[in-house]
Design a protein around this motif. Structure first.
Motif, PDB file in Angstrom:
ATOM      1  N   ASN A  60     -30.917 -70.167  52.571  1.00 60.45           N
ATOM      2  CA  ASN A  60     -30.197 -71.074  53.466  1.00 60.45           C
ATOM      3  C   ASN A  60     -28.961 -70.446  54.095  1.00 60.45           C
ATOM      4  O   ASN A  60     -28.352 -71.052  54.983  1.00 60.45           O
ATOM      5  CB  ASN A  60     -29.776 -72.343  52.711  1.00 60.45           C
ATOM      6  CG  ASN A  60     -30.907 -73.340  52.588  1.00 60.45           C
ATOM      7  OD1 ASN A  60     -31.770 -73.403  53.449  1.00 60.45           O
ATOM      8  ND2 ASN A  60     -30.913 -74.102  51.516  1.00 60.45           N
ATOM      9  N   LEU A  62     -28.656 -67.857  56.101  1.00 60.85           N
ATOM     10  CA  LEU A  62     -28.872 -67.601  57.526  1.00 60.85           C
ATOM     11  C   LEU A  62     -28.859 -68.895  58.332  1.00 60.85           C
ATOM     12  O   LEU A  62     -28.318 -68.944  59.448  1.00 60.85           O
ATOM     13  CB  LEU A  62     -30.196 -66.865  57.729  1.00 60.85           C
ATOM     14  CG  LEU A  62     -30.280 -65.438  57.171  1.00 60.85           C
ATOM     15  CD1 LEU A  62     -31.675 -64.879  57.379  1.00 60.85           C
ATOM     16  CD2 LEU A  62     -29.245 -64.539  57.832  1.00 60.85           C
ATOM     17  N   ASN A  63     -29.450 -69.952  57.771  1.00 57.84           N
ATOM     18  CA  ASN A  63     -29.491 -71.230  58.489  1.00 57.84           C
ATOM     19  C   ASN A  63     -28.095 -71.816  58.671  1.00 57.84           C
ATOM     20  O   ASN A  63     -27.752 -72.324  59.751  1.00 57.84           O
ATOM     21  CB  ASN A  63     -30.372 -72.229  57.728  1.00 57.84           C
ATOM     22  CG  ASN A  63     -31.793 -71.738  57.582  1.00 57.84           C
ATOM     23  OD1 ASN A  63     -32.326 -71.085  58.472  1.00 57.84           O
ATOM     24  ND2 ASN A  63     -32.421 -72.044  56.460  1.00 57.84           N
ATOM     25  N   TYR A  65     -25.230 -70.193  58.583  1.00 56.97           N
ATOM     26  CA  TYR A  65     -24.460 -69.345  59.501  1.00 56.97           C
ATOM     27  C   TYR A  65     -24.854 -69.642  60.945  1.00 56.97           C
ATOM     28  O   TYR A  65     -24.006 -69.695  61.843  1.00 56.97           O
ATOM     29  CB  TYR A  65     -24.694 -67.874  59.176  1.00 56.97           C
ATOM     30  CG  TYR A  65     -23.858 -66.933  60.010  1.00 56.97           C
ATOM     31  CD1 TYR A  65     -22.482 -66.849  59.817  1.00 56.97           C
ATOM     32  CD2 TYR A  65     -24.433 -66.144  61.003  1.00 56.97           C
ATOM     33  CE1 TYR A  65     -21.703 -66.001  60.581  1.00 56.97           C
ATOM     34  CE2 TYR A  65     -23.665 -65.290  61.772  1.00 56.97           C
ATOM     35  CZ  TYR A  65     -22.299 -65.220  61.558  1.00 56.97           C
ATOM     36  OH  TYR A  65     -21.530 -64.382  62.320  1.00 56.97           O
ATOM     37  N   SER A  66     -26.146 -69.850  61.162  1.00 52.45           N
ATOM     38  CA  SER A  66     -26.616 -70.213  62.496  1.00 52.45           C
ATOM     39  C   SER A  66     -26.040 -71.557  62.931  1.00 52.45           C
ATOM     40  O   SER A  66     -25.727 -71.762  64.107  1.00 52.45           O
ATOM     41  CB  SER A  66     -28.147 -70.262  62.512  1.00 52.45           C
ATOM     42  OG  SER A  66     -28.631 -70.684  63.763  1.00 52.45           O
ATOM     43  N   LEU A  67     -25.889 -72.481  61.972  1.00 54.16           N
ATOM     44  CA  LEU A  67     -25.284 -73.781  62.278  1.00 54.16           C
ATOM     45  C   LEU A  67     -23.869 -73.612  62.811  1.00 54.16           C
ATOM     46  O   LEU A  67     -23.485 -74.250  63.799  1.00 54.16           O
ATOM     47  CB  LEU A  67     -25.266 -74.653  61.021  1.00 54.16           C
ATOM     48  CG  LEU A  67     -24.428 -75.934  61.095  1.00 54.16           C
ATOM     49  CD1 LEU A  67     -25.041 -76.909  62.098  1.00 54.16           C
ATOM     50  CD2 LEU A  67     -24.305 -76.583  59.725  1.00 54.16           C
ATOM     51  N   SER A  68     -23.093 -72.751  62.180  1.00 53.68           N
ATOM     52  CA  SER A  68     -21.708 -72.555  62.616  1.00 53.68           C
ATOM     53  C   SER A  68     -21.647 -71.965  64.021  1.00 53.68           C
ATOM     54  O   SER A  68     -20.781 -72.330  64.824  1.00 53.68           O
ATOM     55  CB  SER A  68     -20.970 -71.650  61.630  1.00 53.68           C
ATOM     56  OG  SER A  68     -21.521 -70.341  61.627  1.00 53.68           O
ATOM     57  N   LEU A  69     -22.562 -71.058  64.338  1.00 48.62           N
ATOM     58  CA  LEU A  69     -22.590 -70.470  65.681  1.00 48.62           C
ATOM     59  C   LEU A  69     -23.045 -71.487  66.721  1.00 48.62           C
ATOM     60  O   LEU A  69     -22.476 -71.586  67.815  1.00 48.62           O
ATOM     61  CB  LEU A  69     -23.521 -69.251  65.697  1.00 48.62           C
ATOM     62  CG  LEU A  69     -23.087 -68.038  64.868  1.00 48.62           C
ATOM     63  CD1 LEU A  69     -24.156 -66.961  64.932  1.00 48.62           C
ATOM     64  CD2 LEU A  69     -21.758 -67.491  65.365  1.00 48.62           C
ATOM     65  N   SER A  70     -24.086 -72.236  66.382  1.00 46.74           N
ATOM     66  CA  SER A  70     -24.637 -73.207  67.327  1.00 46.74           C
ATOM     67  C   SER A  70     -23.645 -74.331  67.608  1.00 46.74           C
ATOM     68  O   SER A  70     -23.550 -74.820  68.742  1.00 46.74           O
ATOM     69  CB  SER A  70     -25.943 -73.790  66.777  1.00 46.74           C
ATOM     70  OG  SER A  70     -26.903 -72.775  66.561  1.00 46.74           O
ATOM     71  N   ARG A  83     -15.022 -71.557  61.799  1.00 46.86           N
ATOM     72  CA  ARG A  83     -16.460 -71.474  61.547  1.00 46.86           C
ATOM     73  C   ARG A  83     -16.812 -71.796  60.102  1.00 46.86           C
ATOM     74  O   ARG A  83     -17.865 -72.366  59.821  1.00 46.86           O
ATOM     75  CB  ARG A  83     -16.960 -70.076  61.925  1.00 46.86           C
ATOM     76  CG  ARG A  83     -18.468 -69.962  62.030  1.00 46.86           C
ATOM     77  CD  ARG A  83     -18.866 -68.586  62.517  1.00 46.86           C
ATOM     78  NE  ARG A  83     -18.322 -68.332  63.843  1.00 46.86           N
ATOM     79  CZ  ARG A  83     -18.277 -67.130  64.402  1.00 46.86           C
ATOM     80  NH1 ARG A  83     -18.719 -66.077  63.741  1.00 46.86           N
ATOM     81  NH2 ARG A  83     -17.785 -66.977  65.615  1.00 46.86           N
ATOM     82  N   THR A  87     -19.859 -74.314  57.940  1.00 51.10           N
ATOM     83  CA  THR A  87     -20.743 -73.903  56.844  1.00 51.10           C
ATOM     84  C   THR A  87     -20.516 -74.762  55.600  1.00 51.10           C
ATOM     85  O   THR A  87     -21.473 -75.111  54.903  1.00 51.10           O
ATOM     86  CB  THR A  87     -20.518 -72.424  56.497  1.00 51.10           C
ATOM     87  OG1 THR A  87     -19.160 -72.230  56.081  1.00 51.10           O
ATOM     88  CG2 THR A  87     -20.787 -71.539  57.697  1.00 51.10           C
TER      89      THR A  87
END
Length: 224
Positions: A60, A62-63, A65-70, A83, A87
């Motif tokens: 999870n 990667l998911n 971290y992707s949430l924070s970017l998105s 950021r 997370t």
């Protein structure tokens, strides 16, 4: 990955011949089956269970971290939030969801994967039709210099409206443990079965038909 899938298939096959494994699976789903299959290893089996549990957290990362970017690309105001807070909040949310869904793991997993596929088909249809019908198959018709210019970018009204129309199609044809659409019920008829899940197909058709119409109207009035 293939070895893990074979291991899972082998463990589930064991529920047909081993009553203890079958009972553990019925009571505690996949986790119970995994624990029962490793119980003969005693302490080492418990150690492996801990590693399996920790691997879920690792997957999870990667998911989240992707949430924070998105989240930060939604709008300028979201960039002001650190950021790491995204997370932390995301981790708390998925832990709470995991606790709630743990008692019905298989049903929850199937529902989640189905919802993901429903959303994916709507998204893909909009992106592909935009590229084929309105960008004329060529990336030369994209202006990549305005990627962060809100005034020059498309408003997105057509995508939102067609997405909502696609959601209506999905709702009409979906079959889940918590909801069955009227079209799915009609397919089942008087058989007493749950009905065929045609939400994906109806979502595809509804979105594919509505997006060109909404996008044409958007281009005519807003011109971007």
């Amino acid at each position: 990955m293939a070895l893990l899938q074979l291991l899972g298939a082998a463990a589930y096959t064991g529920t047909y011949t081993n009553q203890e494994w079958n009972h553990a699976y019925e009571i505690n789903s996949v986790g119970g089956l995994l624990g029962a299959s490793l119980s003969s290893l005693r302490g080492f089996g418990k150690f492996l269970l801990v590693l399996f549990a920790l691997s879920t957290i690792g997957n999870n990362i990667l998911n989240i971290y992707s949430l924070s970017l998105s989240a930060q690309v939604i709008g300028p105001i979201f960039k002001r939030i650190p950021r790491f807070l995204y997370t932390v909040v995301g981790t708390i949310i998925y832990i709470l969801l995991a606790i709630v869904a743990a008692n019905k793991f298989n049903d929850s997993l199937i529902s989640l994967l189905s919802l993901t596929s429903y959303w994916s088909v709507v998204f893909v249809v909009i992106v592909v039709e935009e590229h084929l019908l309105f960008r004329w198959y060529s990336f030369k018709n994209y202006n990549f210099d305005i990627w962060n210019n809100r005034k020059s970018l498309s408003v997105g009204i057509a995508a939102i409206l067609s997405g909502l129309v696609g959601a209506v199609g999905i709702a009409l044809g979906m079959t889940q443990t918590w909801f069955t659409g009227p079209i799915a019920k009609a397919i089942a008829g008087d058989s007493g079965e749950q009905g065929a899940d045609v939400g994906l197909e109806l979502g595809f058709v509804f979105t594919a038909v509505s997006f060109p119409l909404f996008r044409s109207i958007e281009l005519y009035y807003i011109r971007k």
